[in-house]
Every structure is written in structure tokens, then in C-alpha cells.
Design a protein around this motif. Structure first.
Motif, mmCIF file in Angstrom:
data_model
loop_
_atom_site.group_PDB
_atom_site.id
_atom_site.type_symbol
_atom_site.label_atom_id
_atom_site.label_comp_id
_atom_site.label_asym_id
_atom_site.label_seq_id
_atom_site.Cartn_x
_atom_site.Cartn_y
_atom_site.Cartn_z
ATOM 1 N N GLN A 29 2.117 34.566 4.246
ATOM 2 C CA GLN A 29 3.404 34.174 4.829
ATOM 3 C C GLN A 29 4.551 34.884 4.108
ATOM 4 O OE1 GLN A 29 3.803 29.914 4.935
ATOM 5 N NE2 GLN A 29 5.691 29.979 6.082
ATOM 6 N N ILE A 30 4.482 34.949 2.799
ATOM 7 C CA ILE A 30 5.529 35.634 2.021
ATOM 8 C C ILE A 30 5.524 37.125 2.347
ATOM 9 C CG2 ILE A 30 6.282 36.286 -0.313
ATOM 10 C CD1 ILE A 30 5.067 33.556 -1.236
ATOM 11 N N GLU A 31 4.345 37.710 2.448
ATOM 12 C CA GLU A 31 4.253 39.137 2.772
ATOM 13 C C GLU A 31 4.851 39.434 4.142
ATOM 14 O OE1 GLU A 31 0.180 40.408 2.144
ATOM 15 O OE2 GLU A 31 0.440 40.376 -0.041
ATOM 16 N N MET A 32 4.593 38.556 5.109
ATOM 17 C CA MET A 32 5.156 38.758 6.450
ATOM 18 C C MET A 32 6.676 38.629 6.434
ATOM 19 S SD MET A 32 2.321 36.925 8.893
ATOM 20 C CE MET A 32 3.474 36.799 10.219
ATOM 21 N N ARG A 33 7.205 37.683 5.670
ATOM 22 C CA ARG A 33 8.661 37.470 5.627
ATOM 23 C C ARG A 33 9.391 38.564 4.877
ATOM 24 N NH1 ARG A 33 10.881 31.770 5.914
ATOM 25 N NH2 ARG A 33 9.286 30.627 7.007
ATOM 26 N N THR A 34 8.767 39.082 3.808
ATOM 27 C CA THR A 34 9.472 40.032 2.950
ATOM 28 C C THR A 34 9.101 41.489 3.205
ATOM 29 O OG1 THR A 34 7.787 39.910 1.205
ATOM 30 C CG2 THR A 34 9.624 38.322 1.087
ATOM 31 N N GLY A 35 7.936 41.717 3.801
ATOM 32 C CA GLY A 35 7.457 43.081 3.982
ATOM 33 C C GLY A 35 6.937 43.696 2.691
ATOM 34 N N CYS A 36 6.768 42.864 1.663
ATOM 35 C CA CYS A 36 6.289 43.328 0.362
ATOM 36 C C CYS A 36 4.882 42.809 0.098
ATOM 37 C CB CYS A 36 7.202 42.824 -0.757
ATOM 38 S SG CYS A 36 8.889 43.427 -0.649
ATOM 39 N N LYS A 37 4.144 43.531 -0.733
ATOM 40 C CA LYS A 37 2.835 43.067 -1.165
ATOM 41 C C LYS A 37 3.048 42.052 -2.279
ATOM 42 C CE LYS A 37 -1.715 44.253 -2.685
ATOM 43 N NZ LYS A 37 -2.207 42.945 -2.367
ATOM 44 N N VAL A 38 2.477 40.863 -2.113
ATOM 45 C CA VAL A 38 2.627 39.813 -3.117
ATOM 46 C C VAL A 38 1.626 40.035 -4.249
ATOM 47 C CG1 VAL A 38 2.339 37.336 -3.569
ATOM 48 C CG2 VAL A 38 3.554 38.094 -1.524
ATOM 49 N N ILE A 39 2.147 40.068 -5.453
ATOM 50 C CA ILE A 39 1.321 40.126 -6.662
ATOM 51 C C ILE A 39 1.468 38.753 -7.322
ATOM 52 C CG2 ILE A 39 0.888 41.278 -8.866
ATOM 53 C CD1 ILE A 39 0.620 43.142 -6.391
ATOM 54 N N PRO A 40 0.424 37.919 -7.207
ATOM 55 C CA PRO A 40 0.545 36.571 -7.760
ATOM 56 C C PRO A 40 0.480 36.562 -9.283
ATOM 57 C CG PRO A 40 -1.654 36.900 -6.899
ATOM 58 C CD PRO A 40 -0.874 38.147 -6.581
ATOM 59 N N MET A 41 1.281 35.700 -9.854
ATOM 60 C CA MET A 41 1.271 35.440 -11.288
ATOM 61 C C MET A 41 1.110 33.933 -11.433
ATOM 62 S SD MET A 41 4.688 37.674 -12.015
ATOM 63 C CE MET A 41 4.642 37.755 -13.777
ATOM 64 N N VAL A 42 0.527 33.499 -12.510
ATOM 65 C CA VAL A 42 0.332 32.069 -12.716
ATOM 66 C C VAL A 42 1.363 31.578 -13.719
ATOM 67 C CG1 VAL A 42 -1.307 30.272 -13.394
ATOM 68 C CG2 VAL A 42 -2.140 32.360 -12.321
ATOM 69 N N ALA A 43 1.990 30.448 -13.391
ATOM 70 C CA ALA A 43 2.941 29.810 -14.297
ATOM 71 C C ALA A 43 2.733 28.301 -14.214
ATOM 72 C CB ALA A 43 4.373 30.169 -13.911
ATOM 73 N N ALA A 44 3.141 27.623 -15.262
ATOM 74 C CA ALA A 44 3.026 26.167 -15.284
ATOM 75 C C ALA A 44 3.926 25.576 -14.200
ATOM 76 C CB ALA A 44 3.408 25.619 -16.653
ATOM 77 N N PRO A 45 3.452 24.551 -13.497
ATOM 78 C CA PRO A 45 4.240 23.942 -12.413
ATOM 79 C C PRO A 45 5.653 23.522 -12.839
ATOM 80 C CG PRO A 45 2.015 23.085 -12.367
ATOM 81 C CD PRO A 45 2.135 23.921 -13.621
ATOM 82 N N ASN A 46 5.790 22.930 -14.015
ATOM 83 C CA ASN A 46 7.121 22.488 -14.459
ATOM 84 C C ASN A 46 8.057 23.655 -14.729
ATOM 85 O OD1 ASN A 46 6.387 19.825 -14.232
ATOM 86 N ND2 ASN A 46 5.845 19.611 -16.391
ATOM 87 N N ALA A 47 7.512 24.771 -15.202
ATOM 88 C CA ALA A 47 8.339 25.956 -15.455
ATOM 89 C C ALA A 47 8.853 26.530 -14.135
ATOM 90 C CB ALA A 47 7.528 27.005 -16.213
ATOM 91 N N ILE A 48 8.013 26.511 -13.112
ATOM 92 C CA ILE A 48 8.449 26.997 -11.798
ATOM 93 C C ILE A 48 9.529 26.084 -11.241
ATOM 94 C CG2 ILE A 48 7.735 27.451 -9.414
ATOM 95 C CD1 ILE A 48 4.950 28.191 -10.568
ATOM 96 N N LYS A 49 9.341 24.776 -11.361
ATOM 97 C CA LYS A 49 10.346 23.820 -10.873
ATOM 98 C C LYS A 49 11.680 24.029 -11.578
ATOM 99 C CE LYS A 49 7.191 20.319 -9.269
ATOM 100 N NZ LYS A 49 6.036 19.672 -9.816
ATOM 101 N N ALA A 50 11.647 24.272 -12.886
ATOM 102 C CA ALA A 50 12.888 24.511 -13.634
ATOM 103 C C ALA A 50 13.568 25.790 -13.154
ATOM 104 C CB ALA A 50 12.594 24.594 -15.128
#
Length: 158
Positions: free
Chosen positions: A120-141
Motif C-alpha cells: 500500500q505504501i509503495e503504491m501511494r509513494t511510488g517508492c520501494k519500501v525498505i522496512p526497518m524494525v523499531a520499538a512500537p513506543n519509539a514509533i509512536k513518539a
């Protein structure tokens, strides 16, 4: 029946759990037996038994999936990149765009193996998504920081 590669991956994951000081071999044997008995995955069992923090679980997921773990802070995130993904999508799936490198969009995610969201992100942005892992609370912040009213207004004006 597990193949040789799965067994090796499991062994590497168990070694990483011990390396991070989450559990010793005896406790891991108990937890893995519990997983098999209850049909739960190892990450869930570690969390339910209060053996691992969200950050440790995130590091294990990154290690297990051979993805980059990022100790995310709001200042690591490029504001324009963060806003490439709509807030609703970011908030719903606990993810945030971190940086753009050519046509590669690096996205910090608490569920990096969610291929539907990545597509979905790739379709919206036209970019290749490179996933990275982060702690859920850090993403929320980071989401709170980059999508607060002042920053959203600044982005709209820009």
C-alpha cells in the motif's frame, strides 16, 4: 517437519535471546515447550512471561527477519519523508517514513513483515519500501512529534 534452514534460524534466534540476556538455556527450554503446547509464537510467549521488553522483542524480530533495527528517535526522521505516508496509515499500522534514498523509502515499522501495508505504501509513494524494525513506543513518539498540530501546519505551508 522443519527443514535444515528453519532449524538453523531457530537456533540463531535462541542464541540471540541468550546473548541479549533475555533468558538462559533452561528458561528457553521451558518457554519453547510452552509455545509448542499452547500454539503461541516465541515472541508472544517472551512478552507474556515478562521476559523481554518491546525494544528487545523488536531487536529479535529484526534479527530473525534479517532486517535493520533502528533505535528510533524523532530527530532521526526526515519530516518530509514522514509525511509521505498519511498519518492515518502511519498511526493505524504503527510505522513512519524515516528517510528517502533515491526511490527507496526507509520505513520504521513495528510489524515489518506486513506485506499488504508495504504494498500500500509503495503504491501511494511510488517508492520501494525498505522496512526497518523499531520499538512500537519509539514509533509512536516519532509520530506524535512529526504529526503534531504545529508540524502538520508547517508541512502544509511548505
Amino acid at each position: 517437519m522443519k527443514n535444515m534452514q528453519d532449524t538453523q534460524t531457530d537456533s540463531q534466534l535462541l542464541n540471540e535471546i541468550m546473548r541479549l540476556g533475555i533468558a538462559d538455556a533452561k528458561k528457553l527450554d521451558e518457554i519453547t515447550a510452552q509455545c509448542a503446547q499452547r500454539g503461541k509464537n516465541l515472541f508472544t510467549s517472551l512478552k507474556e512471561n515478562n521476559l523481554a521488553t518491546d525494544e528487545q522483542i523488536s531487536k529479535l524480530v529484526a534479527h530473525n527477519q534479517r532486517l535493520e533495527y533502528v533505535n528510533l528517535s524523532p530527530d532521526m526522521v526526515d519530516s518530509i519523508t514522514a509525511h509521505m505516508i498519511p498519518y492515518e496509515l502511519s498511526g493505524e499500522h504503527n510505522l513512519i517514513g524515516v528517510r528517502l534514498d533515491g526511490d527507496k523509502l526507509y520505513v520504521a515499522m513495528s510489524s515489518p513483515m506486513n506485506l499488504a501495508v508495504r504494498d500500500q505504501i509503495e503504491m501511494r509513494t511510488g517508492c520501494k519500501v525498505i522496512p526497518m524494525v523499531a520499538a512500537p513506543n519509539a514509533i509512536k513518539a516519532a509520530l506524535r512529534y512529526h504529526f503534531n498540530v504545529q508540524n502538520v501546519t508547517k508541512q502544509t505551508i511548505a
